[in-house]
Design a protein around this motif. Structure first.
Motif, PDB file in Angstrom:
ATOM      1  N   LEU A 184      11.119  14.904   5.868  1.00  0.00           N
ATOM      2  CA  LEU A 184      12.178  15.081   6.865  1.00  0.00           C
ATOM      3  C   LEU A 184      12.357  13.825   7.712  1.00  0.00           C
ATOM      4  CD1 LEU A 184      11.718  18.763   8.071  1.00  0.00           C
ATOM      5  CD2 LEU A 184      13.549  17.821   6.665  1.00  0.00           C
ATOM      6  N   TYR A 185      11.265  13.092   7.945  1.00  0.00           N
ATOM      7  CA  TYR A 185      11.382  11.813   8.654  1.00  0.00           C
ATOM      8  C   TYR A 185      12.274  10.866   7.855  1.00  0.00           C
ATOM      9  CZ  TYR A 185      10.293   7.344  10.803  1.00  0.00           C
ATOM     10  OH  TYR A 185      10.404   6.133  11.428  1.00  0.00           O
ATOM     11  N   TRP A 186      12.012  10.769   6.553  1.00  0.00           N
ATOM     12  CA  TRP A 186      12.828   9.907   5.691  1.00  0.00           C
ATOM     13  C   TRP A 186      14.279  10.383   5.683  1.00  0.00           C
ATOM     14  CZ3 TRP A 186      15.506  11.590   1.367  1.00  0.00           C
ATOM     15  CH2 TRP A 186      16.121  10.589   0.620  1.00  0.00           C
ATOM     16  N   ASN A 187      14.472  11.697   5.611  1.00  0.00           N
ATOM     17  CA  ASN A 187      15.819  12.260   5.565  1.00  0.00           C
ATOM     18  C   ASN A 187      16.615  11.903   6.825  1.00  0.00           C
ATOM     19  OD1 ASN A 187      17.734  14.142   4.174  1.00  0.00           O
ATOM     20  ND2 ASN A 187      17.516  15.271   6.079  1.00  0.00           N
ATOM     21  N   ALA A 188      15.911  11.810   7.960  1.00  0.00           N
ATOM     22  CA  ALA A 188      16.582  11.487   9.219  1.00  0.00           C
ATOM     23  C   ALA A 188      16.711   9.981   9.441  1.00  0.00           C
ATOM     24  CB  ALA A 188      15.814  12.112  10.385  1.00  0.00           C
ATOM     25  N   ASP A 189      16.101   9.186   8.575  1.00  0.00           N
ATOM     26  CA  ASP A 189      16.106   7.721   8.732  1.00  0.00           C
ATOM     27  C   ASP A 189      17.344   7.162   8.029  1.00  0.00           C
ATOM     28  OD1 ASP A 189      15.343   5.190   9.373  1.00  0.00           O
ATOM     29  OD2 ASP A 189      13.663   5.082   7.975  1.00  0.00           O
ATOM     30  N   SER A 190      18.499   7.434   8.600  1.00  0.00           N
ATOM     31  CA  SER A 190      19.764   7.198   7.898  1.00  0.00           C
ATOM     32  C   SER A 190      20.180   5.727   7.935  1.00  0.00           C
ATOM     33  CB  SER A 190      20.870   8.067   8.504  1.00  0.00           C
ATOM     34  OG  SER A 190      20.934   7.876   9.896  1.00  0.00           O
ATOM     35  N   THR A 191      21.105   5.386   7.053  1.00  0.00           N
ATOM     36  CA  THR A 191      21.626   4.023   6.947  1.00  0.00           C
ATOM     37  C   THR A 191      23.149   4.036   7.087  1.00  0.00           C
ATOM     38  OG1 THR A 191      21.758   4.221   4.547  1.00  0.00           O
ATOM     39  CG2 THR A 191      19.766   3.233   5.430  1.00  0.00           C
ATOM     40  N   ARG A 192      23.692   2.902   7.516  1.00  0.00           N
ATOM     41  CA  ARG A 192      25.142   2.748   7.576  1.00  0.00           C
ATOM     42  C   ARG A 192      25.684   2.429   6.178  1.00  0.00           C
ATOM     43  NH1 ARG A 192      23.177   0.248  12.494  1.00  0.00           N
ATOM     44  NH2 ARG A 192      22.705  -1.616  11.289  1.00  0.00           N
ATOM     45  N   MET A 193      26.978   2.640   6.002  1.00  0.00           N
ATOM     46  CA  MET A 193      27.648   2.323   4.744  1.00  0.00           C
ATOM     47  C   MET A 193      28.634   1.188   4.986  1.00  0.00           C
ATOM     48  SD  MET A 193      26.512   4.548   2.524  1.00  0.00           S
ATOM     49  CE  MET A 193      24.966   4.447   3.400  1.00  0.00           C
ATOM     50  N   GLY A 194      28.461   0.059   4.261  1.00  0.00           N
ATOM     51  CA  GLY A 194      29.412  -1.035   4.352  1.00  0.00           C
ATOM     52  C   GLY A 194      30.792  -0.591   3.873  1.00  0.00           C
ATOM     53  N   ALA A 195      31.848  -1.028   4.550  1.00  0.00           N
ATOM     54  CA  ALA A 195      33.203  -0.510   4.313  1.00  0.00           C
ATOM     55  C   ALA A 195      33.677  -0.726   2.876  1.00  0.00           C
ATOM     56  CB  ALA A 195      34.177  -1.150   5.298  1.00  0.00           C
ATOM     57  N   ALA A 196      33.659  -1.972   2.390  1.00  0.00           N
ATOM     58  CA  ALA A 196      34.195  -2.259   1.053  1.00  0.00           C
ATOM     59  C   ALA A 196      33.381  -1.551  -0.025  1.00  0.00           C
ATOM     60  CB  ALA A 196      34.200  -3.763   0.809  1.00  0.00           C
ATOM     61  N   ASN A 197      32.072  -1.560   0.121  1.00  0.00           N
ATOM     62  CA  ASN A 197      31.175  -0.934  -0.849  1.00  0.00           C
ATOM     63  C   ASN A 197      31.412   0.573  -0.922  1.00  0.00           C
ATOM     64  OD1 ASN A 197      29.012  -0.304  -2.510  1.00  0.00           O
ATOM     65  ND2 ASN A 197      27.497  -0.488  -0.893  1.00  0.00           N
ATOM     66  N   HIS A 198      31.441   1.222   0.229  1.00  0.00           N
ATOM     67  CA  HIS A 198      31.554   2.672   0.256  1.00  0.00           C
ATOM     68  C   HIS A 198      32.940   3.128  -0.201  1.00  0.00           C
ATOM     69  CE1 HIS A 198      29.930   6.512   1.157  1.00  0.00           C
ATOM     70  NE2 HIS A 198      30.744   6.786   2.170  1.00  0.00           N
TER      71      HIS A 198
END
Length: 347
Positions: A184-198
């Motif tokens: 659950l710690y990993w699940n909450a350790d979120s990342t942003r998504m780069g605009a062009a990539n996403h």
């Protein structure tokens, strides 16, 4: 150790350490114990500087840079590769592009719960239509990225009965602190998504399904999975709601070479992160994917426990040449201790 090093391409939607969560659950540690020299890409948590980084950039500056680094560190050109979830989708597209460009360094590919065809793309499809994608793109283009909390909320909403409401009841209503839990710690350790990539991912895969149809454009080329003729180990998970086992099965037919389809028990994470010592779940092996999925399941052989040893036998069957053990970092400047600095960036 095995002569061929192993390059792991994890998803950038979460951080790579799901495969190295603790000593007991670590696929990376287990792979090292089996004789693999393991290299893992740690994707940067993108900010406004990375808004224009495209899928081609992720291939050039991620996967191919990883292959260059492996050659510098070990002297080896030939590599076994693993891609997990969207990291696998990127790996598949990269292999199709690299086949056209004459880059044949990856000699076998393993996909963990990876979709290349998005006809039956699971629960995330509820968030993907033209209107919603356009709204996401508008939000991303203002800053160059999508906030990680928005991705985390979307994933949690798909399993709200497990990932939201128990914590509302216990924490907010009962005043209890949640128990410490690495997953659950990993699940909450979120990342942003780069605009062009996403944006490229949402449109080319979920909306338009261009990769399996041989219509995806990368580096000025139209790529086809038929050009991917290396051996493929295609792992699905029976209860996966993000990359359904049916979707992974149907995707198998688009590759140009031999594909071994294996279905693990459990879901998108526990089906993959299932160490043999735990003696949990089952996995199924059977005939070549390509016919009816239900018939494949009906005729498949059920094996108790983890699929990891089965995969190891598959890899060794492709090339079991051994060399003296290597010293990591001997030929390269070490930037810091694992897990590195990128995973410590908080959203």
């Amino acid at each position: 150790v095995l002569k061929r090093p192993l390059l792991i391409c994890p998803p950038w939607i979460n951080k790579f350490y799901i495969l190295d969560l603790n000593p007991q659950k670590s696929f990376i540690r287990w792979a090292v114990e089996q004789g693999h020299t393991v290299f893992v890409i740690s994707w940067i948590n993108p900010d406004e500087r990375h808004g224009t980084k495209s899928w081609e950039a992720y291939i050039r500056e991620g996967l191919q840079y990883g292959l260059d680094t492996i050659e510098k560190a070990t002297g080896e050109k030939d590599v076994n590769a693993v891609g997990y979830c969207v990291g696998g989708t990127l790996l598949a597209a990269a292999l199709a592009l690299m086949a056209q460009e004459g880059d044949h360094r990856i000699k076998s590919a393993t996909f963990f719960t990876t979709q290349v065809d998005f006809t039956y793309a699971g629960d995330l499809k509820v968030f993907v239509d033209e209107e919603q994608v356009a709204a996401v793109e508008k939000a991303m283009n203002e800053k160059g990225y999508l906030d990680g909390t928005k991705m985390a909320t979307a994933f949690n909403m798909l399993r709200s009965g497990d990932l939201i409401w128990p914590y509302v009841v216990n924490n907010y209503m009962r005043g209890k602190d949640p128990l410490p839990f690495d997953l659950l710690y990993w699940n909450a350790d979120s990342t942003r998504m780069g605009a062009a990539n996403h944006s490229f991912y949402l449109r080319n895969c979920y909306l338009e399904n261009r990769l399996s149809q041989g219509m995806m454009e990368l580096a000025g080329r139209v790529v086809s999975l038929k050009d991917v003729t290396i051996p493929v180990y295609n792992l699905a998970a029976k209860e996966d709601h993000i990359a359904p086992a049916l979707s992974v099965f149907l995707g198998s037919k688009y590759f140009g070479g031999e594909v071994d389809y294996v279905m693990a028990g459990s879901g998108h994470i526990a089906g993959v992160v299932n160490p043999p010592a735990a003696q949990k779940y089952h996995y199924w092996t059977g005939g070549k994917p390509g016919g009816d999925f239900d018939q494949w399941i009906a005729e498949a052989t059920n094996h108790p426990g983890s699929w990891w040893p089965h995969w190891q036998r598959w890899v060794e069957a492709k090339d079991n040449t051994r060399v003296p053990a290597r010293k990591p970092g001997k030929h390269m400047k070490t930037l810091g201790d694992a897990p590195g600095t990128y995973v410590k960036v908080r959203v």
